[in-house]
Motif scaffolding. Structure first.
Motif, mmCIF file in Angstrom:
data_model
loop_
_atom_site.group_PDB
_atom_site.id
_atom_site.type_symbol
_atom_site.label_atom_id
_atom_site.label_comp_id
_atom_site.label_asym_id
_atom_site.label_seq_id
_atom_site.Cartn_x
_atom_site.Cartn_y
_atom_site.Cartn_z
ATOM 1 N N GLY A 38 0.790 -1.220 0.000
ATOM 2 C CA GLY A 38 0.000 0.000 0.000
ATOM 3 C C GLY A 38 0.826 1.275 0.000
ATOM 4 N N ASP A 39 1.898 1.310 0.799
ATOM 5 C CA ASP A 39 2.745 2.506 0.845
ATOM 6 C C ASP A 39 3.367 2.799 -0.518
ATOM 7 O OD1 ASP A 39 2.338 2.987 3.563
ATOM 8 O OD2 ASP A 39 4.063 1.771 4.158
ATOM 9 N N ILE A 40 3.791 1.753 -1.201
ATOM 10 C CA ILE A 40 4.410 1.920 -2.520
ATOM 11 C C ILE A 40 3.379 2.436 -3.509
ATOM 12 C CG2 ILE A 40 5.429 0.669 -4.480
ATOM 13 C CD1 ILE A 40 6.694 -1.209 -2.319
ATOM 14 N N LEU A 41 2.230 1.797 -3.536
ATOM 15 C CA LEU A 41 1.187 2.220 -4.469
ATOM 16 C C LEU A 41 0.736 3.638 -4.177
ATOM 17 C CD1 LEU A 41 -0.736 -1.144 -4.660
ATOM 18 C CD2 LEU A 41 0.531 -0.045 -6.527
ATOM 19 N N TYR A 42 0.611 3.981 -2.905
ATOM 20 C CA TYR A 42 0.199 5.345 -2.555
ATOM 21 C C TYR A 42 1.191 6.367 -3.115
ATOM 22 C CZ TYR A 42 -0.835 9.548 0.043
ATOM 23 O OH TYR A 42 -1.129 10.853 0.364
ATOM 24 N N GLN A 43 2.478 6.110 -2.961
ATOM 25 C CA GLN A 43 3.485 7.033 -3.492
ATOM 26 C C GLN A 43 3.351 7.168 -5.007
ATOM 27 O OE1 GLN A 43 5.657 9.096 -1.854
ATOM 28 N NE2 GLN A 43 4.479 8.408 -0.086
ATOM 29 N N LEU A 44 3.047 6.068 -5.670
ATOM 30 C CA LEU A 44 2.886 6.107 -7.126
ATOM 31 C C LEU A 44 1.568 6.769 -7.535
ATOM 32 C CD1 LEU A 44 4.453 2.665 -7.958
ATOM 33 C CD2 LEU A 44 5.338 4.901 -8.646
ATOM 34 N N PHE A 45 0.559 6.721 -6.684
ATOM 35 C CA PHE A 45 -0.685 7.422 -6.979
ATOM 36 C C PHE A 45 -0.472 8.937 -6.959
ATOM 37 C CE2 PHE A 45 -3.241 3.739 -4.900
ATOM 38 C CZ PHE A 45 -3.231 3.020 -6.083
ATOM 39 N N ILE A 46 0.405 9.410 -6.078
ATOM 40 C CA ILE A 46 0.588 10.857 -5.942
ATOM 41 C C ILE A 46 1.741 11.404 -6.776
ATOM 42 C CG2 ILE A 46 -0.515 10.979 -3.673
ATOM 43 C CD1 ILE A 46 2.276 11.158 -2.415
ATOM 44 N N GLN A 103 -6.390 2.781 -7.821
ATOM 45 C CA GLN A 103 -6.488 3.974 -6.981
ATOM 46 C C GLN A 103 -7.865 4.174 -6.357
ATOM 47 O OE1 GLN A 103 -4.863 7.584 -8.596
ATOM 48 N NE2 GLN A 103 -5.205 8.706 -6.710
ATOM 49 N N PRO A 104 -8.958 4.117 -7.114
ATOM 50 C CA PRO A 104 -10.257 4.324 -6.456
ATOM 51 C C PRO A 104 -10.564 3.249 -5.410
ATOM 52 C CG PRO A 104 -10.536 3.987 -8.837
ATOM 53 C CD PRO A 104 -9.084 3.986 -8.557
ATOM 54 N N VAL A 105 -10.137 2.029 -5.653
ATOM 55 C CA VAL A 105 -10.352 0.952 -4.681
ATOM 56 C C VAL A 105 -9.560 1.239 -3.415
ATOM 57 C CG1 VAL A 105 -10.023 -1.512 -4.211
ATOM 58 C CG2 VAL A 105 -10.841 -0.762 -6.465
ATOM 59 N N PHE A 106 -8.297 1.635 -3.578
ATOM 60 C CA PHE A 106 -7.459 1.927 -2.417
ATOM 61 C C PHE A 106 -8.001 3.110 -1.633
ATOM 62 C CE2 PHE A 106 -4.748 -1.264 -3.821
ATOM 63 C CZ PHE A 106 -3.738 -1.482 -2.894
ATOM 64 N N GLU A 107 -8.520 4.107 -2.319
ATOM 65 C CA GLU A 107 -9.110 5.251 -1.630
ATOM 66 C C GLU A 107 -10.337 4.825 -0.831
ATOM 67 O OE1 GLU A 107 -9.628 8.101 -4.777
ATOM 68 O OE2 GLU A 107 -7.511 8.697 -4.716
ATOM 69 N N GLU A 108 -11.145 3.954 -1.409
ATOM 70 C CA GLU A 108 -12.336 3.450 -0.718
ATOM 71 C C GLU A 108 -11.946 2.619 0.504
ATOM 72 O OE1 GLU A 108 -15.848 0.261 -1.656
ATOM 73 O OE2 GLU A 108 -15.230 1.556 -3.312
ATOM 74 N N VAL A 109 -10.964 1.727 0.334
ATOM 75 C CA VAL A 109 -10.506 0.885 1.442
ATOM 76 C C VAL A 109 -9.914 1.752 2.548
ATOM 77 C CG1 VAL A 109 -8.817 -0.894 2.122
ATOM 78 C CG2 VAL A 109 -10.180 -1.187 0.025
ATOM 79 N N SER A 110 -9.133 2.749 2.167
ATOM 80 C CA SER A 110 -8.521 3.649 3.145
ATOM 81 C C SER A 110 -9.588 4.403 3.933
ATOM 82 C CB SER A 110 -7.589 4.628 2.431
ATOM 83 O OG SER A 110 -6.988 5.503 3.345
ATOM 84 N N ALA A 111 -10.592 4.901 3.240
ATOM 85 C CA ALA A 111 -11.675 5.624 3.918
ATOM 86 C C ALA A 111 -12.418 4.694 4.886
ATOM 87 C CB ALA A 111 -12.635 6.207 2.888
#
Length: 138
Positions: A38-46, A103-111
């Motif tokens: 997740g941390d890696i993907l988050y960095q790549l999302f931004i 990205q939208p899935v990760f944002e939903e899971v994070s929320a």
């Protein structure tokens, strides 16, 4: 209250959070990705692209750990890894189209995770908790 249990409680929260993320990803039919990705993907999302060194610095993990995690994301076709054109020692990472779809899935899971974590907390309590945890220095 036994204040000597602080690290045990933090560890339990971490494990529970990881299980929550795994369940949510499974609900979205996403397999093969662990919470540690997740941390890696988050960095790549931004960011459009990032070097392995920048990634290691950003998420505070050593390069060997990052390499193993990135290797799996490359195998799963979520991430591209390309050698830098000007310096062959540097590798740049970017998301594939399949990776961007996460990205939208990760944002939903994070929320959902944050909602579960902070359930029953008022805004002042959230700020106080965060402030206290940030004071821990190891």
């Amino acid at each position: 209250m036994d204040e000597n249990k602080i690290l045990a409680v933090i560890g339990r929260i971490h494990r529970s959070g990881n299980r929550f993320i795994e369940r949510e990803l499974k609900k979205h039919n996403i397999h093969g990705i662990a919470p540690s990705h997740g941390d890696i993907l988050y960095q790549l999302f931004i960011r459009e692209d990032i070097t392995m060194n920048q990634l290691s610095s950003s998420i505070d993990k050593d390069k060997s750990t990052i390499t193993a995690l990135v290797d799996k994301l490359v195998r799963l076709e979520y991430v591209n890894r390309e050698q830098d054109q000007t310096d062959g020692r540097i590798f740049r990472l970017s998301l594939t189209a399949k990776g961007r779809e996460l990205q939208p899935v990760f944002e939903e899971v994070s929320a959902a995770l944050l909602a579960a974590v902070y359930e029953g907390f008022d805004p002042e309590e959230k700020q106080q908790l965060l402030g206290l945890l940030e004071r821990i220095k190891l």
